[in-house]
Scaffold this active site. Structure first.
Site, mmCIF file in Angstrom:
data_model
loop_
_atom_site.group_PDB
_atom_site.id
_atom_site.type_symbol
_atom_site.label_atom_id
_atom_site.label_comp_id
_atom_site.label_asym_id
_atom_site.label_seq_id
_atom_site.Cartn_x
_atom_site.Cartn_y
_atom_site.Cartn_z
ATOM 1 N N LYS A 184 12.670 -25.030 4.371
ATOM 2 C CA LYS A 184 13.294 -25.798 5.448
ATOM 3 C C LYS A 184 13.361 -24.933 6.711
ATOM 4 C CE LYS A 184 14.182 -28.428 1.854
ATOM 5 N NZ LYS A 184 13.163 -29.182 1.175
HETATM 6 C C1 PLP Z 1 14.128 -29.616 -0.241
HETATM 7 C C2 PLP Z 1 14.540 -30.995 -0.524
HETATM 8 C C3 PLP Z 1 15.559 -31.303 -1.447
HETATM 9 C C4 PLP Z 1 16.197 -30.274 -2.330
HETATM 10 O O1 PLP Z 1 16.743 -29.182 -1.686
HETATM 11 P P1 PLP Z 1 16.941 -27.804 -2.498
HETATM 12 O O2 PLP Z 1 17.753 -26.975 -1.574
HETATM 13 O O3 PLP Z 1 15.586 -27.246 -2.746
HETATM 14 O O4 PLP Z 1 17.647 -28.120 -3.765
HETATM 15 C C5 PLP Z 1 15.933 -32.626 -1.585
HETATM 16 N N1 PLP Z 1 15.339 -33.605 -0.879
HETATM 17 C C6 PLP Z 1 14.359 -33.359 -0.002
HETATM 18 C C7 PLP Z 1 13.752 -34.483 0.765
HETATM 19 C C8 PLP Z 1 13.905 -32.050 0.187
HETATM 20 O O5 PLP Z 1 12.900 -31.820 1.041
#
Ligand code: PLP
Length: 383
Positions: A184
């Site tokens: 992210k």
């Molecule tokens: C990355 C992501 C998640 C999960 O986040 P984590 O921190 O990896 O558990 C959930 N939904 C979407 C759309 C994502 O891109």
């Protein structure tokens, strides 16, 4: 141009400031959830225009906590777009509820509201619109489609700093859930955040984050006593963020706007440079709002592309450029397909997005030469 250039799909932008910030919890000895997490929560809430923020161990646990705080339980249905990360659906199963998959819009990759409407039943308790790749779902249309009593939990994992018609991502439903995974825009290693405007829901989420611990009535009445420990009236979890992560998150959060601005400039540059490739559709810009550009996800038209998408990705990899599908369609994954008897064609746009989407490298550790190289090699491979 150099043949040995290596460009990753995503690289976190971390430096001396993050390193220094983590010294304080380490030196003070306060390493679990404490003052740094509290400060990170306050700053995150302020940036997203809400009153409450609850830090968690991941985006997944933020989503789980949101559903748990809403009391989602067996017998309930929760509507989820198929083209997302698998975690969006998994958390529904963690609550013993049933995920009901709906399709996405082929251009925005976000929840298709016609598909959402047709999936509503008397058992629908919540919907999880996903702001995929940093572009907010059409929240006005989502809200309009929902009968009273159906909660909205925004999966804003990719959308820190995004907005929709003047409202911050994550602030438009009962809960908004963010991720700080290194893929992210800002990261704490692993980590997540839950935001809400509802103080009571936030309090429930805080209790559930900490094993269900509640402040006993006696403490409220008489103040703390050594023998008065927490009461446990519900089944909670340990989803607490560490203070090292909180310290790192504070530094990253201060950089978020700059990260997004830089990405937005390169997104616009990519769009212009790639406009000559008529078989490649570059990502949609929001009509009214701010794209957070977690990723730059294109779509390869299988009918007119000079090469199939996978061959294109192999060709780019051979030249040192790593690409990925935008994400996957969850209804295609074996666990879901078997358990719920789902066929690929059930959700045709999600299937197509799974097969044709192409994320190009875009992050805050790329140089001008890197971007130019990606475009040059793409043009070259495309003939
Ligand atoms: C990355 C992501 C998640 C999960 O986040 P984590 O921190 O990896 O558990 C959930 N939904 C979407 C759309 C994502 O891109």
């Amino acid at each position: 141009m150099s043949q040995d250039r290596q460009i990753q799909i995503s690289v976190p932008s971390l430096g001396e400031a993050e390193w220094q910030a983590m010294r304080e919890p380490i030196e003070s000895g306060w390493v679990t959830q404490g003052p740094k997490v509290a400060a990170f929560e306050a700053a995150f809430a302020e940036l997203h225009g809400v009153t409450e923020a609850v830090a968690t161990t991941s985006g997944t646990t933020a989503l789980h906590l949101a559903l748990a705080a809403l009391g989602i339980s067996p017998g309930d249905e929760v509507i989820v777009p198929s083209f997302t990360w698998i975690a969006t659906a998994n958390v529904v199963l963690y609550c013993g509820a049933t995920p009901v998959f709906v399709d996405v819009d082929p251009v925005t990759f976000n929840i298709d509201v016609t598909s959402l409407r047709s999936a509503l039943t008397p058992k629908t308790r919540a919907v999880i619109p996903v702001h995929l790749f940093g572009l907010c779902a059409d929240m006005d249309a989502v809200r309009e489609a929902l009968p009273a009593g159906v909660a909205i939990v925004e999966d804003a994992a990719c959308a820190a700093g995004a907005s929709y018609r003047g409202q911050a991502a994550g602030s438009m439903g009962e809960f908004g859930c963010f991720s700080f995974h290194p893929r992210k825009t800002i990261t704490t290693g692993e980590g997540g955040m839950l935001i809400t405007q509802d103080a009571a829901l936030a309090e429930t989420a805080r209790q559930l984050r900490n094993h269900g611990a509640e402040v006993p009535d006696a403490v409220r009445e008489h103040g703390p006593r050594p023998y008065l420990i927490a009461d446990y009236e519900s089944l909670g979890f340990n989803y607490r963020m560490t203070d090292m992560q909180g310290a790192m998150g504070l530094v990253q959060l201060a950089k978020l706007n700059g990260f997004i601005e830089e990405r937005a400039r390169w997104a616009s540059w990519y769009r212009t440079e790639l406009s000559g490739l008529d078989w490649l559709r570059t990502p949609a810009e929001p009509e009214a709002g701010r794209h957070a550009w977690q990723a730059f996800v294109c779509s390869v038209d299988p009918a007119s592309a000079p090469l199939p998408r996978n061959a294109l990705m192999d060709g780019l990899q051979k030249r040192g450029i790593s690409t990925r599908p935008g994400t996957h369609a969850v209804h295609l994954q074996g666990y879901y397909a078997k358990r719920f008897g789902l066929a690929p064609k059930d959700l045709p746009n999600s299937l197509a997005a799974d097969q044709n989407s192409l994320a190009l490298p875009m992050h805050n550790c790329m140089s001008e030469e890197d971007y130019a190289y990606v475009v040059a090699i793409l043009r070259e491979i495309a003939g």
